[in-house]
Design an enzyme around this catalytic site. Structure first.
Site, PDB file in Angstrom:
ATOM      1  N   HIS A  93      68.064  63.156  94.687  1.00  0.00           N
ATOM      2  CA  HIS A  93      69.070  62.225  94.206  1.00  0.00           C
ATOM      3  C   HIS A  93      68.424  61.448  93.062  1.00  0.00           C
ATOM      4  O   HIS A  93      67.432  60.757  93.275  1.00  0.00           O
ATOM      5  CB  HIS A  93      69.534  61.299  95.333  1.00  0.00           C
ATOM      6  CG  HIS A  93      70.355  62.025  96.368  1.00  0.00           C
ATOM      7  ND1 HIS A  93      70.291  61.741  97.710  1.00  0.00           N
ATOM      8  CD2 HIS A  93      71.253  63.025  96.212  1.00  0.00           C
ATOM      9  CE1 HIS A  93      71.131  62.551  98.356  1.00  0.00           C
ATOM     10  NE2 HIS A  93      71.722  63.336  97.472  1.00  0.00           N
ATOM     11  N   GLU A 112      63.288  58.995 104.094  1.00  0.00           N
ATOM     12  CA  GLU A 112      63.850  57.865 103.352  1.00  0.00           C
ATOM     13  C   GLU A 112      62.732  56.846 103.200  1.00  0.00           C
ATOM     14  O   GLU A 112      62.149  56.387 104.176  1.00  0.00           O
ATOM     15  CB  GLU A 112      65.016  57.252 104.138  1.00  0.00           C
ATOM     16  CG  GLU A 112      66.122  58.237 104.483  1.00  0.00           C
ATOM     17  CD  GLU A 112      67.037  58.541 103.305  1.00  0.00           C
ATOM     18  OE1 GLU A 112      66.977  57.815 102.297  1.00  0.00           O
ATOM     19  OE2 GLU A 112      67.798  59.524 103.403  1.00  0.00           O
TER      20      GLU A 112
END
Ligand SMILES: [Zn+2]
Length: 1009
Positions: free
Chosen positions: A192, A390
């Site tokens: 991303h 993450e």
């Protein structure tokens, strides 16, 4: 340590920066009695695993997990794709690192990178903490590959939509090559584009590994024992659209076509309809070309390690357990335990106050459903285990925070890499000749997920500590099972030596009645098998190319006009008269000769027992690269004859026909450096020769062009086993047919041949097409009609009238590139061209004769009920077949047909079989058609019977099946045992279908793209 030897320890080894120091071990052989030795003696191996072993040795499952995953992430579990913008700076970075007892004090290491020979107590820390835009990142990577050339190899796996390279930095003690037994690891960042912490951490990691190799023992050991691949940015286009300070926004998340790359992979449960993106395809191809074992995909927006599965068959948000749940929890914890804030489990308290992840890890689907994610694709389709990490609640933090992210994650990044060494690893080896068996299956009782061996027979199976039964199976071998106790520590080495399945091949026993000559023939046969095998697996061909590099002519490549070509061909004939003969096939309209060169140890002598291969080029005069490649190829073969044993042997065992210029008139018109010009494409009468091959003389309405006629006559000589045609204007390999047809008989074989070429070409498998090309392809090969459907092609004629498969190889995008490109093009195509010389020896071959030993010429060999080849002089035949099990049937006028099942290996030379017709069973007076019809009918009956047996078996096991081409994860453990227990033939068949990974993947792509 080595199997069968006493281990030896050498202490006080001093490792210095730069080249590895040489250290040799001379081991004394062990007396006997290691488990492997016992296995080799056949004790364990003779029986396939039995169905009764239902006691699944599942390792004690830690009970805390179930508790941990109930009710904890109440309500708002909304990760990176939630709605409302908040500007709250959740204090992930600064507070975390300060209170982190697990990570040793960072900083320090002021430029001690030069430390030569001395072992520093503290590793050198990276210094480059800032955001790197694309150009900056590229320079960074170039800088570190130059700084640490001995352990780095910078490469690109493809381009983004906007043309940015998808760079990968490889860090390993032998960069650029796979070392058998050494596991491969990867990190991917910035999938991303606006989640940038991973990108910077991976750059920090590159700097850290580079500067600490030879300085810090941990890094040195890690780099020496692991091949590490680091892709700092999978979405470089998106990155450029992100903005510093973005906490949870979307600008730059997707790629340039505005697709979320982490929803763009084929999914096991859902059909992903969005078009597959170049970045996704590049990564998929990358995964197919390296034997990755473990991987992590770095994201931002939360603080947790997320492991498969990421979605659930019904799309619900609930725990979706993969067969390797224990392994995933183990590796996920290895990361989170080193990142204190993550391990706390309250990732972004200000943003999502109720969210809690026990130990800082979570099952993906339990958190939220991600169909089309990358991590599941890794696990379901390759040997690689991947988790998604993450790294923090802020997606694009300020540059001033980057150092603390590094400090917070440094230990975790390193410890996660160490996980690649868990479980078991080893080799699957052919017991007879000791070579590794590629693509063998390693399965673990109770875990419905197989891994496969790589080219040298090496494998890695990550496992949590526990006791396991591990089985190795391979096509054509008896399976073998070993019980292993896996410890917390380093991976345990478990090698499997599989015995070949007995006596495969041979409709009726003996070749020659004399046992002595028969033994000698078998020995020679076996020896040749080993030779072909060595060239087919691992680095066999690379080694051959290395060995012949001194005699290679590379660099002298140039274009030859007709005059030059003719002189060149005559020169080869004059200089190598013993192995070269020159033939005139015919004349073009403008009276240029169409030459054919034969290279063989007995040129001009028909040797029907040897396979015959044809190389063709220049059907389009405006694409002359193939012509020059074939001249170079011929020269290379001749120069190495008598010098290099492997080349000598290939020439002795093969009849090689080379036709470098089919359309000399067109070639004469074409102009160098015309990449797209059609000038010279046709012959002198304006005919595209590749549309002129149809019918035989009596079927044609119009007379064939003289060039076509010459080549048709050559093709109709029959006896060819394989043909390779070279053309230009693309970079791929195509297989028959060019004409539009509904289905292609024996398509698996044709596809396999094109794939073999592509796989041996350095760029073909990953090629995304030439500018302006609309076809999308996977792996660099496709059916010719999908590229450009047309009638009357040489390839189709070769199939239909020559009974010989032909593939067409497109060698460069530019039709007529500048001459200085030729050397590079030769370097790219040398290995695949050589591989075709190896490949022509595979499949099935043999001789057809009657009881009295008289060879039967013109007998028809029917392959899988469809494709036909005919026996030539001496009753010989040779047909290529894709690896797997095939039915062959022999039909000869006046005899009863014979049938046999043969198993074809991807790595072994064709086993010679003898088909003997019994004269007592002669069918007098019956027309040939009747015999053929009988053959077809009995084939049909056979297939129907086989299907019935299969269905009954499937039904018995009470499991839902979705056909033969099941995905390998979807079949049930019980089925596996059941099938394996059904006797060797049946189990072989079952492995057949499971093992057919190529077509499985193709099916997968086809269904889900
Ligand atoms: Zn993300």
């Amino acid at each position: 340590m080595a199997e069968g030897y006493t281990p030896m320890v050498v202490t006080n080894v001093q490792v210095v920066e730069g080249k590895a120091s040489e250290l040799n071990f001379t081991l004394a052989p062990l007396a006997a009695d290691t488990p492997a030795a016992a296995a080799a003696a056949g004790a364990v191996t003779s029986k396939p695993p039995t169905a009764t072993t239902t006691t699944t040795a599942t390792p004690a499952s830690p009970t805390e997990n179930t508790a941990a995953h109930t009710g904890n992430d109440g309500g708002g579990a909304i990760p990176e794709n939630s709605g409302s913008e908040t500007s709250a700076e959740s204090g992930s970075s600064t507070s975390g690192s300060a209170a982190d007892p697990a990570s040793p004090p960072a900083g320090g290491g002021a430029g001690a990178g030069s430390g030569s020979g001395t072992v520093a107590t503290e590793p050198v820390e990276p210094e480059d903490f800032r955001h790197h835009h694309y150009q900056d990142m590229m320079l960074f990577l170039l800088k570190y590959s130059a700084k640490c050339p001995a352990i780095t190899h910078l490469y690109s796996v493809g381009k983004s939509v906007e043309g940015r390279e998808l760079y990968v930095m490889e860090i390993s003690d032998n960069p650029g090559m796979h070392e058998p037994g050494e596991p491969e690891f990867k990190y991917i960042g910035n999938m991303h584009g606006n989640e940038v912490v991973g990108r910077e951490l991976l750059l920090n990691l590159i700097e850290y590994l580079c500067r600490n190799y030879g300085v810090d023992p941990e890094v040195t050991l890690l780099v020496n024992s692991t091949r590490i691949h680091i892709m700092p940015s999978m979405n470089p286009d998106g990155y450029e659209k992100g903005r510093e300070g973005d906490v949870r926004g979307y600008a730059g998340r997707n790629n340039s076509n505005n697709y979320d790359l982490n929803r763009n992979f084929p999914d096991q449960y859902t059909t992903i309809t969005e078009p597959r993106q170049p970045e996704t395809i590049a990564v998929m191809n990358w995964l197919r070309s390296y034997p990755f074992v473990l991987s992590a995909n770095l994201h931002g927006g939360s603080l947790v390690v997320n492991y498969p599965y990421d979605d659930d068959p019904a799309g619900r948000t609930q725990y979706s357990k993969s067969p390797d749940d224990e392994v995933f929890k183990m590796v996920a914890r290895a990361y989170s335990e080193e990142n204190v804030l993550m391990h706390n489990g309250h990732p972004c308290e200000k943003l999502y106050p109720s969210e809690f992840f026990k130990d800082g890890i979570t099952n993906g689907a339990k958190w939220y459903n991600v169909p089309g994610g990358m991590q599941d694709w890794n696990y379901v389709n390759t040997n690689c285990f991947e988790v998604t990490i993450e790294l923090g609640c802020v997606k694009y933090p300020h540059a001033s925070d980057l150092r603390s992210y590094w400090e917070q994650n440094r230990r975790a990044l390193l410890r996660y890499m160490h996980q690649v060494h868990k479980g078991v690893k080893g080799m699957v080896i052919d017991l007879t000749d000791g070579t590794g068996i590629p693509n063998a299956t390693i399965s673990v009782d109770g875990i419905n997920h197989h891994v496969r061996t790589y080219k040298d027979g090496d494998y890695w199976r990550l496992l949590a500590p526990g006791v396991y039964n591990i089985t190795a199976t391979a096509q054509g071998y008896s399976p073998m099972r070993i019980t292993v106790s896996v410890q917390e520590k380093e991976a345990m080495e478990v090698n499997f030596r599989l015995p070949r399945l007995g006596g495969a091949g041979g409709l009726s026993g003996g070749e020659g009645s004399d046992p002595v000559t028969r033994g000698a023939a078998e020995l020679a046969d076996q020896e040749f098998q080993g030779f072909i095998r060595r060239l087919s697996i691992g680095s066999g061909l690379d080694q051959l190319i290395l060995d012949t590099s001194a005699t290679a002519t590379q660099g002298s490549l140039s274009y030859h006009n007709y005059q030059g070509l003719s002189e060149f061909m005559r020169g080869l004939n004059l200089n190598f008269p013993k192995i070269v003969s020159l033939r005139n096939l015919g004349q073009s309209w403008e009276y240029r000769t169409i030459w054919a060169l034969e290279i063989s140890n007995n040129p001009d002598v028909p040797e029907p027992s040897k396979p015959k291969i044809r190389f063709m080029a220049g059907i389009h005069g405006n694409a002359p690269v193939g012509t020059e490649l074939l001249l170079e190829f011929a020269t290379y073969l001749c120069m190495n004859y008598g010098k290099n044993p492997a080349i000598t042997r290939l020439i002795n065992e093969t009849r090689i026909i080379i036709v470098p210029s089919i359309n000399p008139d067109g070639r004469q018109q074409a102009r160098e450096q015309q990449c797209n010009s059609t000038l010279g494409k046709t012959n002198a009468r304006g005919k595209d020769l590749d549309t002129d091959f149809f019918g035989n003389a009596s079927q044609r309405v119009v007379e064939a062009q003289p060039e076509t006629r010459a080549v048709m006559d050559l093709i109709l000589e029959k006896g060819y086993t394989l043909s390779v045609a070279l053309d230009g204007g693309s970079v791929l390999a195509t297989y028959p047919y060019d004409k539009p047809v509904q289905s292609v008989e024996n398509e698996e074989t044709l596809k396999y041949l094109a794939k073999v070429y592509a796989d041996n070409h350095p760029t073909m498998p990953g090629d995304t097409g030439c500018p302006g090309e609309s076809t999308t392809m996977n792996g660099g090969f496709l059916r010719a009609a999908e590229k450009h459907s047309h009638m009357g092609s040489m390839k189709d004629f070769s199939m239909d009238f020559g009974h010989c498969p032909e593939i067409t190889v497109y060698t460069s995008c530019c039709l007529f590139p500048p001459a200085d490109r030729l050397a590079a093009l030769w370097a790219e195509n040398r290995k695949p061209l050589l591989r075709m010389l190896v490949e022509v020896h595979k499949g099935v071959r043999g001789v057809v004769r009657d009881k009295s030993g008289k060879p039967i010429v013109g007998a028809m060999i029917v392959l899988n009920g469809g494709v036909r080849v005919f026996t030539s002089e001496g009753g010989y035949f040779h047909a290529l077949l894709a690896p797997g099990s095939h039915n062959i049937e022999a039909v000869a006028e006046g005899y009863q047909q014979q049938r046999q099942e043969v198993i074809v290996s991807a790595y072994q030379a064709a086993m010679s079989i003898v088909i003997e017709f019994d004269m007592d069973n002669r069918i007098f007076g019956l027309p040939r058609e009747f015999v053929v019809a009988t053959a077809a009918a009995s084939m049909t009956a056979l297939i129907v019977t086989a299907c019935i047996i299969w269905c009954v078996c499937s039904a018995k096991s009470n499991r839902q099946k979705d056909g033969f081409h099941r995905l390998r994860q979807q079949h049930d453990y019980d089925d596996e045992i059941h099938l394996t227990s059904m006797g060797s033939k049946k189990s072989l068949l079952s492995h057949e279908f499971q093992d057919d990974s190529e077509s499985e993947e193709d099916t997968l792509y086809a269904n889900k793209m």
